[in-house]
Design a protein around this motif. Structure first.
Motif, PDB file in Angstrom:
ATOM      1  N   LEU A  78     -36.985 -29.438  -6.524  1.00 37.36           N
ATOM      2  CA  LEU A  78     -37.568 -29.573  -7.589  1.00 37.36           C
ATOM      3  C   LEU A  78     -36.520 -29.176  -8.911  1.00 37.36           C
ATOM      4  CD1 LEU A  78     -41.122 -31.177  -6.915  1.00 37.36           C
ATOM      5  CD2 LEU A  78     -38.991 -32.859  -7.763  1.00 37.36           C
ATOM      6  N   GLU A  79     -36.931 -27.640  -8.907  1.00 32.58           N
ATOM      7  CA  GLU A  79     -36.140 -27.122  -9.913  1.00 32.58           C
ATOM      8  C   GLU A  79     -34.981 -27.167 -10.055  1.00 32.58           C
ATOM      9  OE1 GLU A  79     -38.947 -23.189  -9.124  1.00 32.58           O
ATOM     10  OE2 GLU A  79     -39.292 -23.507 -11.131  1.00 32.58           O
ATOM     11  N   ASN A  80     -34.395 -27.080  -8.599  1.00 31.28           N
ATOM     12  CA  ASN A  80     -33.035 -27.090  -8.342  1.00 31.28           C
ATOM     13  C   ASN A  80     -32.100 -27.967  -8.987  1.00 31.28           C
ATOM     14  OD1 ASN A  80     -32.910 -24.287  -7.725  1.00 31.28           O
ATOM     15  ND2 ASN A  80     -33.307 -24.968  -5.616  1.00 31.28           N
ATOM     16  N   GLU A  81     -33.147 -29.291  -8.659  1.00 30.40           N
ATOM     17  CA  GLU A  81     -32.259 -30.923  -9.053  1.00 30.40           C
ATOM     18  C   GLU A  81     -32.508 -31.406 -10.383  1.00 30.40           C
ATOM     19  OE1 GLU A  81     -33.400 -33.011  -4.285  1.00 30.40           O
ATOM     20  OE2 GLU A  81     -34.961 -33.580  -6.121  1.00 30.40           O
ATOM     21  N   GLY A  82     -33.921 -30.490 -11.119  1.00 31.23           N
ATOM     22  CA  GLY A  82     -33.209 -30.629 -12.484  1.00 31.23           C
ATOM     23  C   GLY A  82     -34.229 -32.534 -13.182  1.00 31.23           C
ATOM     24  N   ILE A  83     -33.386 -32.563 -13.566  1.00 34.05           N
ATOM     25  CA  ILE A  83     -33.753 -33.377 -13.765  1.00 34.05           C
ATOM     26  C   ILE A  83     -33.224 -34.880 -13.330  1.00 34.05           C
ATOM     27  CG2 ILE A  83     -33.396 -33.420 -16.887  1.00 34.05           C
ATOM     28  CD1 ILE A  83     -30.572 -34.502 -16.773  1.00 34.05           C
ATOM     29  N   ASN A  84     -31.705 -34.160 -12.025  1.00 35.88           N
ATOM     30  CA  ASN A  84     -31.293 -35.542 -11.043  1.00 35.88           C
ATOM     31  C   ASN A  84     -31.875 -35.702  -9.908  1.00 35.88           C
ATOM     32  OD1 ASN A  84     -28.481 -35.497 -12.682  1.00 35.88           O
ATOM     33  ND2 ASN A  84     -28.743 -33.551 -12.044  1.00 35.88           N
ATOM     34  N   THR A  85     -33.421 -35.343 -10.218  1.00 32.35           N
ATOM     35  CA  THR A  85     -34.415 -35.009  -8.987  1.00 32.35           C
ATOM     36  C   THR A  85     -34.505 -37.154  -8.663  1.00 32.35           C
ATOM     37  OG1 THR A  85     -36.039 -34.804  -7.689  1.00 32.35           O
ATOM     38  CG2 THR A  85     -36.225 -34.627 -10.327  1.00 32.35           C
ATOM     39  N   PRO A  86     -33.816 -37.619  -7.168  1.00 34.51           N
ATOM     40  CA  PRO A  86     -34.744 -38.869  -7.376  1.00 34.51           C
ATOM     41  C   PRO A  86     -36.970 -39.097  -7.416  1.00 34.51           C
ATOM     42  CG  PRO A  86     -33.871 -37.642  -5.128  1.00 34.51           C
ATOM     43  CD  PRO A  86     -33.954 -37.154  -6.323  1.00 34.51           C
ATOM     44  N   ALA A  87     -37.271 -37.577  -7.134  1.00 31.59           N
ATOM     45  CA  ALA A  87     -38.754 -37.876  -7.292  1.00 31.59           C
ATOM     46  C   ALA A  87     -39.307 -38.118  -8.507  1.00 31.59           C
ATOM     47  CB  ALA A  87     -38.894 -36.389  -6.748  1.00 31.59           C
ATOM     48  N   ASP A  88     -40.430 -39.574  -8.280  1.00 32.44           N
ATOM     49  CA  ASP A  88     -40.934 -40.126  -9.132  1.00 32.44           C
ATOM     50  C   ASP A  88     -42.392 -39.339  -9.075  1.00 32.44           C
ATOM     51  OD1 ASP A  88     -39.805 -42.351 -10.233  1.00 32.44           O
ATOM     52  OD2 ASP A  88     -39.995 -43.079  -7.919  1.00 32.44           O
ATOM     53  N   MET A  89     -42.997 -38.442  -7.980  1.00 31.07           N
ATOM     54  CA  MET A  89     -44.580 -38.015  -8.175  1.00 31.07           C
ATOM     55  C   MET A  89     -44.162 -36.972  -6.581  1.00 31.07           C
ATOM     56  SD  MET A  89     -47.160 -40.722  -6.652  1.00 31.07           S
ATOM     57  CE  MET A  89     -48.934 -40.001  -5.742  1.00 31.07           C
ATOM     58  N   ASN A  99     -50.312 -26.482 -10.539  1.00 29.18           N
ATOM     59  CA  ASN A  99     -50.170 -25.677 -12.363  1.00 29.18           C
ATOM     60  C   ASN A  99     -48.333 -24.610 -12.331  1.00 29.18           C
ATOM     61  OD1 ASN A  99     -51.832 -24.572 -15.035  1.00 29.18           O
ATOM     62  ND2 ASN A  99     -50.741 -23.133 -14.308  1.00 29.18           N
ATOM     63  N   ARG A 100     -48.068 -24.320 -10.856  1.00 25.06           N
ATOM     64  CA  ARG A 100     -46.782 -23.613 -10.905  1.00 25.06           C
ATOM     65  C   ARG A 100     -45.907 -25.451 -11.652  1.00 25.06           C
ATOM     66  NH1 ARG A 100     -46.329 -20.262  -5.511  1.00 25.06           N
ATOM     67  NH2 ARG A 100     -48.568 -18.847  -6.019  1.00 25.06           N
ATOM     68  N   ALA A 101     -46.188 -26.481 -10.971  1.00 28.64           N
ATOM     69  CA  ALA A 101     -45.181 -27.314 -11.150  1.00 28.64           C
ATOM     70  C   ALA A 101     -45.473 -27.542 -12.715  1.00 28.64           C
ATOM     71  CB  ALA A 101     -45.786 -28.435 -10.204  1.00 28.64           C
ATOM     72  N   LYS A 102     -46.302 -27.568 -13.038  1.00 32.42           N
ATOM     73  CA  LYS A 102     -46.731 -27.796 -14.925  1.00 32.42           C
ATOM     74  C   LYS A 102     -46.107 -26.919 -15.857  1.00 32.42           C
ATOM     75  CE  LYS A 102     -50.589 -27.256 -18.369  1.00 32.42           C
ATOM     76  NZ  LYS A 102     -51.794 -27.604 -18.822  1.00 32.42           N
ATOM     77  N   GLU A 103     -46.388 -25.934 -15.027  1.00 36.82           N
ATOM     78  CA  GLU A 103     -45.412 -24.407 -16.368  1.00 36.82           C
ATOM     79  C   GLU A 103     -44.268 -24.690 -15.767  1.00 36.82           C
ATOM     80  OE1 GLU A 103     -47.388 -20.904 -15.147  1.00 36.82           O
ATOM     81  OE2 GLU A 103     -49.231 -20.710 -16.733  1.00 36.82           O
ATOM     82  N   ALA A 104     -43.282 -25.326 -14.522  1.00 36.38           N
ATOM     83  CA  ALA A 104     -42.195 -25.541 -14.214  1.00 36.38           C
ATOM     84  C   ALA A 104     -41.246 -26.125 -15.449  1.00 36.38           C
ATOM     85  CB  ALA A 104     -42.047 -25.264 -13.410  1.00 36.38           C
ATOM     86  N   GLY A 105     -42.624 -26.949 -15.408  1.00 38.12           N
ATOM     87  CA  GLY A 105     -41.634 -28.140 -16.604  1.00 38.12           C
ATOM     88  C   GLY A 105     -41.136 -29.481 -15.856  1.00 38.12           C
ATOM     89  N   ILE A 106     -42.247 -29.856 -14.298  1.00 36.84           N
ATOM     90  CA  ILE A 106     -41.817 -30.081 -13.160  1.00 36.84           C
ATOM     91  C   ILE A 106     -42.523 -31.767 -13.170  1.00 36.84           C
ATOM     92  CG2 ILE A 106     -42.252 -30.892 -10.615  1.00 36.84           C
ATOM     93  CD1 ILE A 106     -41.542 -28.076 -10.189  1.00 36.84           C
ATOM     94  N   LEU A 107     -43.598 -31.166 -14.224  1.00 35.53           N
ATOM     95  CA  LEU A 107     -44.950 -33.472 -14.290  1.00 35.53           C
ATOM     96  C   LEU A 107     -44.889 -32.952 -15.666  1.00 35.53           C
ATOM     97  CD1 LEU A 107     -47.746 -31.456 -11.885  1.00 35.53           C
ATOM     98  CD2 LEU A 107     -45.671 -33.610 -11.521  1.00 35.53           C
ATOM     99  N   ALA A 108     -44.813 -34.198 -15.725  1.00 36.82           N
ATOM    100  CA  ALA A 108     -45.563 -34.524 -17.780  1.00 36.82           C
ATOM    101  C   ALA A 108     -46.488 -35.248 -17.154  1.00 36.82           C
ATOM    102  CB  ALA A 108     -44.387 -36.100 -17.186  1.00 36.82           C
ATOM    103  N   PRO A 109     -47.458 -35.341 -18.069  1.00 34.64           N
ATOM    104  CA  PRO A 109     -48.650 -36.115 -18.491  1.00 34.64           C
ATOM    105  C   PRO A 109     -48.920 -37.225 -18.164  1.00 34.64           C
ATOM    106  CG  PRO A 109     -47.711 -35.296 -20.669  1.00 34.64           C
ATOM    107  CD  PRO A 109     -46.729 -34.217 -19.121  1.00 34.64           C
ATOM    108  N   LEU A 110     -50.069 -38.013 -17.371  1.00 34.70           N
ATOM    109  CA  LEU A 110     -49.861 -39.120 -17.305  1.00 34.70           C
ATOM    110  C   LEU A 110     -51.653 -39.197 -17.663  1.00 34.70           C
ATOM    111  CD1 LEU A 110     -48.725 -41.860 -15.873  1.00 34.70           C
ATOM    112  CD2 LEU A 110     -50.256 -40.956 -12.949  1.00 34.70           C
ATOM    113  N   GLU A 111     -51.748 -39.815 -18.510  1.00 35.79           N
ATOM    114  CA  GLU A 111     -53.460 -40.791 -19.109  1.00 35.79           C
ATOM    115  C   GLU A 111     -53.651 -41.655 -18.261  1.00 35.79           C
ATOM    116  OE1 GLU A 111     -54.315 -40.438 -22.791  1.00 35.79           O
ATOM    117  OE2 GLU A 111     -52.396 -37.984 -23.472  1.00 35.79           O
TER     118      GLU A 111
END
Length: 350
Positions: A78-89, A99-111
């Motif tokens: 996910l870090e390597n794919e960056g904004i081009n990742t096809p992943a949604d979840m 938490n690593r995913a959060k800190e790496a900017g991989i995840l976005a908040p979802l209320e």
């Protein structure tokens, strides 16, 4: 109040919002994929997650596409794919990885009001970047032919010199052990935990090797009197081959720290990938996984405790008895991970 119906209602509303906005989509993911398909990167094995995803599709019409791999490999991808990742979840194990995913900017908040209602606050990210979906405890297993289980009742006891040469546990590069140490830092501070880790290392029966099942098997075979492992591995072995069932019959499960903070627990969980344009569908799926019916199935198949407190544990888990769980906010496990890793290295835990 029927929580399953609440969750189903929430996901259907989310689905309607998605479908309503599909006609003019020109995102990287493509209109059909954005509105009707959720791309999931999962650290859970396919056979442990695929059936509930198929039920979600049957109930909502939203398709899922699943890619499974090791938790670390998924984070790197996910870090390597960056904004081009096809992943949604992202679905992964341990709050440390989440938490690593959060800190790496991989995840976005979802209320989600529904998720905030049915998942206790300490089992989800305080900023809504991830939500726990199932719960496991990291506990102590004892071979009663070698040691009276009453002799060891806390994590702190693991460092007692009485148990020199008697403990089997995985290596320090294992995220489950890192999170256990992080929980000790949260409870006692770094100075105490450093001395505790050094005492634990002095009590190793052998150099750390193998996975949790290997620690359980070693204790049953008499190579050590004490093993530290996650409960769901023990549950899987209880429901596994005749050989594995025989192994579990030789051990007793000890719920640590029942007279104070409770047993260390962790989660598998999920979050919205920050590069995704499919937030409503992802919210619908995570809400679905938190409904009573899905929680019951998910926990049964994975031999884990539901995070939804209104759902009873499986027959296997109920057989272990009730226990007091530590209510430490699991976000702290990720926040203290780097400190825990450095501490374990200084203690000589390889």
């Amino acid at each position: 109040m029927n929580l399953a119906k609440i969750g189903l209602s929430a996901l259907l509303i989310g689905s309607a919002l998605i479908l309503a906005g599909c006609s003019d989509s020109t995102t990287e993911h493509g209109a059909a994929q954005e509105t009707q398909t959720i791309n999931i990167y999962s650290a859970r094995k396919e056979d442990l997650i695929r059936p509930i995803l198929e039920r979600f599709t049957e109930d909502t019409g939203i398709e899922t596409r699943l890619l499974t791999a090791d938790a670390g490999a998924l984070l790197s991808r996910l870090e390597n794919e960056g904004i081009n990742t096809p992943a949604d979840m992202l679905i992964t194990v341990d709050a440390g990885n989440l938490n690593r995913a959060k800190e790496a900017g991989i995840l976005a908040p979802l209320e989600s009001e529904y998720l905030a209602e049915v998942i206790p606050a300490h089992l989800r990210d305080e900023d809504n970047y991830w939500y726990g979906l199932s719960k496991r405890a990291r506990v102590i297993f004892v071979n009663p032919e070698m040691l009276d289980p009453a002799e060891i009742q806390t994590y702190e006891d693991l460092a007692d010199p009485r148990f020199k040469g008697q403990i089997c546990i995985r290596s320090s590069d294992n995220i489950y052990n890192q999170s256990l140490v992080a929980s000790m830092i949260a409870e006692h501070g770094e100075e105490y935990t450093q001395k505790w880790a050094e005492g634990l290392v002095n009590n190793f029966a052998r150099d750390p090797q193998g996975g949790d099942r290997d620690q359980i098997r070693a204790a049953a075979a008499g190579r050590c009197a004490i093993a530290v492992a996650n409960t769901y591995y023990f549950g899987a072995m209880q429901n596994g081959s005749a050989e594995d069932r025989a192994v579990t019959e030789k051990l007793e499960l000890v719920w640590p720290n029942q007279n104070d903070r409770g047993a260390h627990v962790n989660v598998s969980g999920a979050g919205l990938v920050s590069a995704s344009n499919n937030a409503e569908a992802v919210r619908a799926l995570i809400e679905y996984l938190a409904t009573a019916d899905a929680q019951q199935w998910y926990a049964q198949v994975n031999n884990e405790h539901p995070v939804n407190p209104n759902v009873a544990p499986s027959e296997t888990l109920a057989g272990w008895g009730e226990f007091k769980a530590d209510d430490l906010n699991l976000s702290q496990l990720g926040e203290l991970n780097a400190d825990a890793v450095r501490l374990m290295d200084r203690a000589g835990w390889r």
